[in-house]
Scaffold this active site. Sequence first.
Site, PDB file in Angstrom:
ATOM      1  N   ARG A 261      24.673  20.644   0.886  1.00 31.27           N
ATOM      2  CA  ARG A 261      24.841  19.191   0.803  1.00 31.27           C
ATOM      3  C   ARG A 261      24.455  18.739  -0.606  1.00 31.27           C
ATOM      4  NH1 ARG A 261      20.581  16.599   3.870  1.00 31.27           N
ATOM      5  NH2 ARG A 261      19.793  15.866   1.873  1.00 31.27           N
ATOM      6  N   HIS A 265      21.463  12.797   2.314  1.00 32.58           N
ATOM      7  CA  HIS A 265      21.894  12.976   3.709  1.00 32.58           C
ATOM      8  C   HIS A 265      22.807  11.827   4.127  1.00 32.58           C
ATOM      9  CE1 HIS A 265      21.769  13.645   8.020  1.00 32.58           C
ATOM     10  NE2 HIS A 265      21.294  12.425   8.190  1.00 32.58           N
ATOM     11  N   TYR A 274      13.235  15.657  -2.270  1.00 36.14           N
ATOM     12  CA  TYR A 274      12.966  16.955  -1.642  1.00 36.14           C
ATOM     13  C   TYR A 274      13.908  18.074  -2.086  1.00 36.14           C
ATOM     14  CZ  TYR A 274      16.566  15.121   1.547  1.00 36.14           C
ATOM     15  OH  TYR A 274      17.708  14.583   2.070  1.00 36.14           O
TER      16      TYR A 274
END
Length: 362
Positions: A261, A265, A274
């Site tokens: 990805r 998100h 992160y």
Amino acid sequence: MTDFTPQFPPEAATAAPWAVLPPLGAGGPARSSLSGNELREACELMLFSRAFDDKGFSLQRQGRFGTFSPVRGQEASVVGAAFALDPGRDWVVPQYRELPALLRQGLPLENFMLTFLGDPRGGAAPVGVNVLPVQIGLAAQLPQAVGLAWGLRLREQSGVVLVFCGDGASSEGDFHEACNLAGTLSAPVVFLVQNNGWAISTPRERQSAAATLAARAPGYGMPGALVDGNDLLAVHETVSAAVERARAGEGPSLIETVTYRMGDHNTADDASRYQPEHELAEWADRDPITRALAYLRDRGLWDDEHDAAVRARIADRIDEAVRTVEAMEPPGVAHLFAHVVEEASPRSVRQQAWLNAAGGAR
């Protein structure tokens, strides 16, 4: 206490899946059963998806679009799988990151946009468009996909169901229940797990101790496959084999596409908190669109003139959809009750009448 001895076929512990993961890295795929026109169409769909990600993010930041999850970085997994289907008889059951597969099946872009504007009309696919609505609840679509596949078999129809989920969804109970039921029923369904490395901010290594997610397949009585999810053609060949297997009455399959990805998100997330920068840089070198276009250019199927024309056509189509959706009347009371059940119950009829009398729900 009864002694329990697991019973497995002798080859279950050592058999390699019927597709293997080639080394990840730069470079294009080496083979294809797709025609030149199909390859161009697939690449255009990947570019469309990437362009809509950019437009959707911009609209969301302007307050003109709802929270949605981009496909960025996973286009080959979605498009390669979608091109293994026959849209006239096969079905796509999405999670929420499969826009190009829905478009390939014939869903108008406007319907997809309405869904993420909170408009219930977006969930009603036109007649003949074989898709189920986008599912935000994690893994909740998986049992539904098995039920749909079972129904096709009971009706003696030749359709196959392709259901998408992510690595995070594979940790949900619905995933295991759906796979177990599919194996028991020998349902014509293909489970495609897009392992993009992250379940929102939870990395793959904290989700499962299994070496691969595809390795779970024998426990459900089905074959598993691990494939380079950034290789358009590798995904297409692997999913095609699973679809034909299901169509021949040989039951379900579990495919894990290893992808990444490349960003947030969804539009409410900040992946920079992160996702390691070096990891993003490494996967940027494996960008599925770059790889696919390089493959087509090497074979004389894509050039600068065609590229410019495609991108202009995509931009026009997206702008057209935005204008159409923004010009629509907001949904009213009737839309809360439409397409829910075939025949309304007396209670829902009373509820609708009460809302209408109260002035509607806008």
